[in-house]
Design a protein around this motif. Sequence first.
Motif, PDB file in Angstrom:
ATOM      1  N   HIS A  50     -31.329 -49.603  17.717  1.00  0.00           N
ATOM      2  CA  HIS A  50     -31.097 -50.531  16.504  1.00  0.00           C
ATOM      3  C   HIS A  50     -29.711 -51.005  16.915  1.00  0.00           C
ATOM      4  O   HIS A  50     -28.795 -50.264  17.138  1.00  0.00           O
ATOM      5  CB  HIS A  50     -31.217 -49.876  15.313  1.00  0.00           C
ATOM      6  CG  HIS A  50     -32.837 -49.329  14.765  1.00  0.00           C
ATOM      7  ND1 HIS A  50     -33.387 -50.428  14.623  1.00  0.00           N
ATOM      8  CD2 HIS A  50     -33.108 -48.182  15.137  1.00  0.00           C
ATOM      9  CE1 HIS A  50     -34.560 -49.695  14.608  1.00  0.00           C
ATOM     10  NE2 HIS A  50     -34.429 -48.289  14.730  1.00  0.00           N
ATOM     11  N   THR A  51     -29.462 -52.504  16.752  1.00  0.00           N
ATOM     12  CA  THR A  51     -28.223 -52.851  17.267  1.00  0.00           C
ATOM     13  C   THR A  51     -27.573 -53.834  15.996  1.00  0.00           C
ATOM     14  O   THR A  51     -28.128 -54.777  15.231  1.00  0.00           O
ATOM     15  CB  THR A  51     -28.110 -53.886  18.106  1.00  0.00           C
ATOM     16  OG1 THR A  51     -28.695 -53.203  19.454  1.00  0.00           O
ATOM     17  CG2 THR A  51     -26.805 -54.472  18.577  1.00  0.00           C
ATOM     18  N   CYS A  52     -26.468 -53.378  15.659  1.00  0.00           N
ATOM     19  CA  CYS A  52     -25.805 -54.190  14.339  1.00  0.00           C
ATOM     20  C   CYS A  52     -25.590 -55.494  14.647  1.00  0.00           C
ATOM     21  O   CYS A  52     -24.832 -55.644  15.819  1.00  0.00           O
ATOM     22  CB  CYS A  52     -24.352 -53.322  13.989  1.00  0.00           C
ATOM     23  SG  CYS A  52     -23.759 -54.023  12.717  1.00  0.00           S
ATOM     24  N   ARG A 103     -22.307 -55.278  16.765  1.00  0.00           N
ATOM     25  CA  ARG A 103     -23.133 -55.080  17.987  1.00  0.00           C
ATOM     26  C   ARG A 103     -22.978 -53.785  18.502  1.00  0.00           C
ATOM     27  O   ARG A 103     -23.129 -53.061  19.617  1.00  0.00           O
ATOM     28  CB  ARG A 103     -22.426 -55.645  19.231  1.00  0.00           C
ATOM     29  CG  ARG A 103     -22.535 -57.351  18.914  1.00  0.00           C
ATOM     30  CD  ARG A 103     -24.083 -57.625  19.143  1.00  0.00           C
ATOM     31  NE  ARG A 103     -24.236 -59.159  18.838  1.00  0.00           N
ATOM     32  CZ  ARG A 103     -25.217 -59.769  18.517  1.00  0.00           C
ATOM     33  NH1 ARG A 103     -26.360 -59.030  18.319  1.00  0.00           N
ATOM     34  NH2 ARG A 103     -25.244 -61.103  18.335  1.00  0.00           N
ATOM     35  N   SER A 104     -22.661 -52.665  17.640  1.00  0.00           N
ATOM     36  CA  SER A 104     -22.872 -51.158  17.986  1.00  0.00           C
ATOM     37  C   SER A 104     -24.416 -50.836  17.881  1.00  0.00           C
ATOM     38  O   SER A 104     -25.154 -51.477  17.093  1.00  0.00           O
ATOM     39  CB  SER A 104     -21.958 -50.195  16.807  1.00  0.00           C
ATOM     40  OG  SER A 104     -22.314 -50.465  15.516  1.00  0.00           O
ATOM     41  N   GLN A 105     -24.728 -49.842  18.357  1.00  0.00           N
ATOM     42  CA  GLN A 105     -26.080 -49.363  18.620  1.00  0.00           C
ATOM     43  C   GLN A 105     -26.175 -48.120  17.952  1.00  0.00           C
ATOM     44  O   GLN A 105     -25.550 -47.038  18.074  1.00  0.00           O
ATOM     45  CB  GLN A 105     -26.427 -49.425  20.100  1.00  0.00           C
ATOM     46  CG  GLN A 105     -26.369 -50.696  20.919  1.00  0.00           C
ATOM     47  CD  GLN A 105     -26.855 -50.428  22.228  1.00  0.00           C
ATOM     48  OE1 GLN A 105     -26.432 -49.456  22.847  1.00  0.00           O
ATOM     49  NE2 GLN A 105     -27.436 -51.651  22.785  1.00  0.00           N
TER      50      GLN A 105
END
Length: 101
Positions: free
Chosen positions: A65-67, A71-73
Motif C-alpha cells: 500500500h502506497t500513500c 508516497r510512503s509504503q
Amino acid sequence: MYIPTVRYSLSNQQRSYGHGRCVYCIMARGHQKIQSQQKNQQKKEKQAKGKAANQKAAAKVALVHTCPVCRSQMPDPKTFKQHFESKHPKNPLPDELKDVP
C-alpha cells in the motif's frame, strides 16, 4: 670438537601442521589452505546471496500500500489508514480506505 646445534622454536600451528621448513610440509599445508579458503569463500557467498535476496524480496512483497500524498509504503490497510488519518488529516480519505475498520 664442538658442533653447535640450531634450535628452532615452533609455534603451536607449526607443530600441528608440520614444521614448515621442508618442501613437503609447506606444499601439503599450502594446498589444504587454498582449498579451505576457496570452500569458505563459496560458503560465505552462498549465505550472503541467499539472505540478501530473501530479505529484499520479502520486504518488497510486504509493502503493497502506497500513500498517494507522501508516497510512503505500508504493509497492510489498517496501518495505511492510521498513517493517513494521523499524517494527512485535512486530505480526504482514499476510496480504498473507506471500508477498512
